[in-house]
Design a protein around this motif. Structure first.
Motif, PDB file in Angstrom:
ATOM      1  N   ARG A  16       0.603  -1.189   0.046  1.00 28.46           N
ATOM      2  CA  ARG A  16      -0.184   0.309  -0.220  1.00 28.46           C
ATOM      3  C   ARG A  16       0.909   1.138   0.300  1.00 28.46           C
ATOM      4  O   ARG A  16       2.067   0.987   0.631  1.00 28.46           O
ATOM      5  N   LEU A  17       0.262   2.151  -0.869  1.00 27.31           N
ATOM      6  CA  LEU A  17       1.015   3.866  -0.458  1.00 27.31           C
ATOM      7  C   LEU A  17       1.000   3.990   0.781  1.00 27.31           C
ATOM      8  O   LEU A  17      -0.067   3.552   2.096  1.00 27.31           O
ATOM      9  N   PRO A  18       2.009   4.901   1.472  1.00 27.11           N
ATOM     10  CA  PRO A  18       1.938   5.914   2.515  1.00 27.11           C
ATOM     11  C   PRO A  18       0.498   6.945   2.735  1.00 27.11           C
ATOM     12  O   PRO A  18       0.689   8.142   3.547  1.00 27.11           O
ATOM     13  N   VAL A  19      -0.104   6.576   1.745  1.00 24.46           N
ATOM     14  CA  VAL A  19      -1.378   7.636   1.927  1.00 24.46           C
ATOM     15  C   VAL A  19      -2.074   6.960   1.015  1.00 24.46           C
ATOM     16  O   VAL A  19      -2.968   5.288   1.103  1.00 24.46           O
ATOM     17  N   THR A  20      -3.964   7.882   1.366  1.00 25.25           N
ATOM     18  CA  THR A  20      -5.220   6.901   1.285  1.00 25.25           C
ATOM     19  C   THR A  20      -5.845   8.013   0.682  1.00 25.25           C
ATOM     20  O   THR A  20      -6.242   9.340   0.248  1.00 25.25           O
ATOM     21  N   VAL A  21      -6.617   7.079  -0.002  1.00 27.53           N
ATOM     22  CA  VAL A  21      -7.205   7.858  -1.642  1.00 27.53           C
ATOM     23  C   VAL A  21      -8.558   7.708  -1.582  1.00 27.53           C
ATOM     24  O   VAL A  21      -9.389   6.339  -1.675  1.00 27.53           O
ATOM     25  N   THR A  22      -9.279   8.756  -1.166  1.00 24.37           N
ATOM     26  CA  THR A  22     -10.130   8.394  -1.424  1.00 24.37           C
ATOM     27  C   THR A  22     -11.461   9.062  -2.438  1.00 24.37           C
ATOM     28  O   THR A  22     -10.549  10.469  -3.232  1.00 24.37           O
ATOM     29  N   ARG A  23     -12.429   8.475  -3.465  1.00 24.65           N
ATOM     30  CA  ARG A  23     -12.957   8.929  -4.460  1.00 24.65           C
ATOM     31  C   ARG A  23     -14.233  10.074  -3.648  1.00 24.65           C
ATOM     32  O   ARG A  23     -14.944   8.870  -3.516  1.00 24.65           O
ATOM     33  N   THR A  24     -14.445  10.984  -4.116  1.00 20.52           N
ATOM     34  CA  THR A  24     -15.822  11.963  -4.222  1.00 20.52           C
ATOM     35  C   THR A  24     -16.479  11.998  -4.701  1.00 20.52           C
ATOM     36  O   THR A  24     -16.391  10.701  -6.147  1.00 20.52           O
ATOM     37  N   ASP A  25     -17.714  12.367  -4.612  1.00 20.10           N
ATOM     38  CA  ASP A  25     -18.819  12.231  -5.249  1.00 20.10           C
ATOM     39  C   ASP A  25     -19.196  12.888  -6.757  1.00 20.10           C
ATOM     40  O   ASP A  25     -19.903  12.603  -7.044  1.00 20.10           O
ATOM     41  N   ASP A  26     -18.611  13.700  -7.104  1.00 17.70           N
ATOM     42  CA  ASP A  26     -18.317  14.167  -8.554  1.00 17.70           C
ATOM     43  C   ASP A  26     -17.104  13.561  -9.171  1.00 17.70           C
ATOM     44  O   ASP A  26     -17.012  14.193 -10.618  1.00 17.70           O
ATOM     45  N   SER A  33      -2.618  11.706   4.081  1.00 17.62           N
ATOM     46  CA  SER A  33      -1.773  11.255   4.487  1.00 17.62           C
ATOM     47  C   SER A  33      -2.133   9.656   6.040  1.00 17.62           C
ATOM     48  O   SER A  33      -3.277   9.740   6.361  1.00 17.62           O
ATOM     49  N   SER A  34      -1.441   8.394   5.373  1.00 17.84           N
ATOM     50  CA  SER A  34      -2.021   7.288   6.173  1.00 17.84           C
ATOM     51  C   SER A  34      -1.201   7.239   7.707  1.00 17.84           C
ATOM     52  O   SER A  34       0.115   8.295   7.653  1.00 17.84           O
ATOM     53  N   SER A  35      -1.415   6.444   8.439  1.00 21.48           N
ATOM     54  CA  SER A  35      -0.593   6.577   9.683  1.00 21.48           C
ATOM     55  C   SER A  35      -0.726   4.425  10.054  1.00 21.48           C
ATOM     56  O   SER A  35      -0.854   3.754   8.829  1.00 21.48           O
ATOM     57  N   PRO A  57      -2.856   2.168  -4.085  1.00 23.75           N
ATOM     58  CA  PRO A  57      -3.617   3.228  -4.063  1.00 23.75           C
ATOM     59  C   PRO A  57      -5.141   2.737  -2.956  1.00 23.75           C
ATOM     60  O   PRO A  57      -5.218   4.175  -2.141  1.00 23.75           O
ATOM     61  N   GLY A  58      -5.412   1.844  -2.600  1.00 24.19           N
ATOM     62  CA  GLY A  58      -6.409   1.572  -1.947  1.00 24.19           C
ATOM     63  C   GLY A  58      -7.457   1.127  -2.525  1.00 24.19           C
ATOM     64  O   GLY A  58      -8.517   0.477  -1.895  1.00 24.19           O
ATOM     65  N   LEU A  59      -7.505   1.412  -3.560  1.00 23.04           N
ATOM     66  CA  LEU A  59      -9.214   1.735  -4.308  1.00 23.04           C
ATOM     67  C   LEU A  59      -8.861   0.993  -5.674  1.00 23.04           C
ATOM     68  O   LEU A  59      -7.772   1.546  -6.310  1.00 23.04           O
ATOM     69  N   GLU A  60      -9.647   0.810  -6.275  1.00 19.39           N
ATOM     70  CA  GLU A  60     -10.117   0.504  -7.363  1.00 19.39           C
ATOM     71  C   GLU A  60     -10.519   1.601  -8.575  1.00 19.39           C
ATOM     72  O   GLU A  60     -11.139   1.955  -8.409  1.00 19.39           O
ATOM     73  N   GLU A  71      -1.018  11.942 -11.048  1.00 21.28           N
ATOM     74  CA  GLU A  71      -0.557  13.469 -10.862  1.00 21.28           C
ATOM     75  C   GLU A  71      -0.972  13.719  -9.526  1.00 21.28           C
ATOM     76  O   GLU A  71      -0.290  14.133  -9.019  1.00 21.28           O
ATOM     77  N   LYS A  72      -1.376  13.374  -8.855  1.00 23.55           N
ATOM     78  CA  LYS A  72      -1.853  14.119  -7.604  1.00 23.55           C
ATOM     79  C   LYS A  72      -1.052  13.514  -6.532  1.00 23.55           C
ATOM     80  O   LYS A  72      -0.592  13.916  -5.712  1.00 23.55           O
TER      81      LYS A  72
END
Length: 494
Positions: A16-26, A33-35, A57-60, A71-72
């Motif tokens: 896993r990457l050291p960050v949390t990636v979340t998908r927004t409604d748009d 950052s992750s811990s 990245p933690g999700l598809e 890019e992000k």
């Protein structure tokens, strides 16, 4: 700059990457950052060493969104490797955590062998190797982290062939079991041979290193010499090096005004009682039920403590989608209720159980005000909680009760050692910690703090990479590169 004289790029690779990636409604994506222990360890030397971190990245991520996510993440030097969630689930929840995790921690009854999961494990490891292999150049360094990617070193060598001279390192952040237990795994030879395609393989303590050497001798019939294995006419170096934390991070937290206020609030809340703290991720290797059993025995043997001691047990949610872990959570809750009903006065419960993620600032405050910290692991690769507690006790000098089955016990030898299965001894150790004199507590803490300040994550990371940089894949058997250096580094625990 010519390719021959370019600075080598360091690739850090983890599941896993050291960050949390979340998908927004748009249909955009947020990155935070992750811990966790691995993130903390590697970020401890990030300020002195530049590297690129690769992982899932933690999700598809749909193909049309991948460029946006890349890019992000690139702004944080994080580089995603994409999979569909079904495949990653078989790799992570399947082979990694239903087979490897219990095997590495001596939990035979938790092992669930599956050929389908093994196929997924191979596929994900190969995809990691192909992704990194397409970007690494001659002279670069690849440092692979942990048991999710044990097959990656061999796949990397296949990708590179003879065209690129790439140095590969691997660090195992868990226990490495004895050969008698490791032999359970049908694919044991595949995993051992893959690791031997590295230039340097690291473990937390000498027992794990010796177990690996023994497995190479018994299952692959290879010759070993000191901290080296002779494989395909090369010497593969092994390093014993305890991971650490960044002590300055917790010192800075304790100096923050909001944390100071929280410390004062906790002191008021627990005024008149001695506070015991335990912090664990929900897992069967953490020995949480044994700790509750020991508290029951302690309160039975020393009933006058029923309204004078509180165990604050912080359990951090983990793998909540797995049935066995949900069952463990229920077992813990039932045990806590039983002890509280048996020993707790009407207006006070001796065990407070918090099932929640907790910020580092809150943890620092809890560590700072507690009188005792209990780490009761039945098997643990290392255990960062023990280190964090020591750093945060700079004023209070509380007592650390540390399981002899935690890897950190080899470093923190001034802790009070416990065998979690010996309930009577465990109960007496709690009483000993609560009644220990100020002078002894201070002497123990000073010794422990010296070790924590000495074996930092920065030192751990820089030492590993320095040895890896000095290795020379394919030529170590002839020239004996780094033999003396590895023998010296293997004695870091002494």
């Amino acid at each position: 700059m010519s390719r021959q004289h370019r600075e080598p790029v360091i690739f850090v690779v983890s599941n896993r990457l050291p960050v949390t990636v979340t998908r927004t409604d748009d249909n955009t994506y947020d990155v935070s950052s992750s811990s966790g222990g691995l993130v903390g360890a590697l970020q401890g030397f990030a300020g002195s060493t530049e590297f690129r971190w690769y992982g899932w990245p933690g999700l598809e991520i749909p193909e049309q969104h991948r460029a946006m996510v890349e890019e992000k993440l690139a702004t944080q030097k994080a580089y995603p490797i994409f999979f569909n969630k079904a495949l990653e689930d078989k790799h992570y929840n399947g082979f990694s955590n239903k087979i490897l995790w219990p095997l590495l921690h001596y939990q035979a009854d938790q092992i669930h062998i599956s050929k389908e999961d093994w196929t997924a494990y191979q596929e994900v490891n190969r995809a990691f190797a192909e992704s990194i292999g397409s970007e690494a150049e001659d002279g670069d360094i690849i440092w692979i982290q942990d048991y999710h990617l044990l097959l990656m070193p061999q796949y990397l060598r296949q990708v590179f062939g003879d065209g690129k001279r790439i140095r590969i390192g691997f660090f195992l952040h868990t226990v490495f079991p004895s050969s008698d237990f490791f032999r359970i795994l049908p694919v044991r030879k595949d995993l051992l041979e893959s690791l031997l395609h590295c230039d340097l393989v690291g473990f937390h303590n000498q027992d794990y290193t010796h177990h690996f050497l023994d497995c190479c001798t018994k299952f692959l019939h290879l010759d070993t010499s000191g901290s080296q294995v002779i494989f395909q006419d090369r010497k593969v170096n092994l390093l014993t090096s305890p991971v650490g934390i960044d002590p300055s991070e917790f010192r800075k937290l304790l100096d923050r005004s909001d944390v100071k206020q929280r410390v004062q609030g906790l002191k008021e809340k627990y005024k008149g009682v001695q506070l015991i703290i335990s912090v664990d991720r929900l897992d069967y290797i953490k020995g949480i039920p044994l700790r509750i059993e020991a508290m029951d025995a302690f309160l039975t043997k020393y009933p006058n403590y029923a309204d004078k001691v509180v165990l604050l047990q912080v359990v951090i949610p983990s793998r909540e989608d797995v049935k066995d872990y949900r069952g463990l959570h229920n077992q813990i809750n039932q045990a806590v209720s039983r002890v509280n009903e048996k020993h707790g006065p009407v207006d006070m419960m001796p065990i407070h159980s918090l099932f929640s993620s907790v910020s580092k600032a809150e943890l620092a405050a809890l560590y700072a005000v507690s009188d005792v910290c209990i780490v009761s692991s039945i098997r643990d690769g290392f255990n960062m909680v023990s280190l964090e507690y020591v750093v945060c006790q700079r004023e209070h000098h509380g007592v650390l009760l540390l399981s002899e089955f935690a890897g950190a016990s080899e470093v923190l030898d001034e802790s009070v050692s416990i065998n979690p299965w010996d309930t009577d001894e465990f109960a007496d150790a709690i009483q000993c910690a609560l009644t220990m004199g100020r002078e002894e507590k201070t002497a123990r803490w000073e010794s422990l703090n010296k070790r924590v300040e000495q074996f930092t994550s920065k030192r751990w990371g820089e030492a590993f990479l320095e040895l890896l940089k000095n290795s020379d894949h394919g030529h170590t058997a002839r020239h004996g590169v780094a033999n003396g250096a590895v023998d010296c580094a293997s004695c870091m625990l002494e």
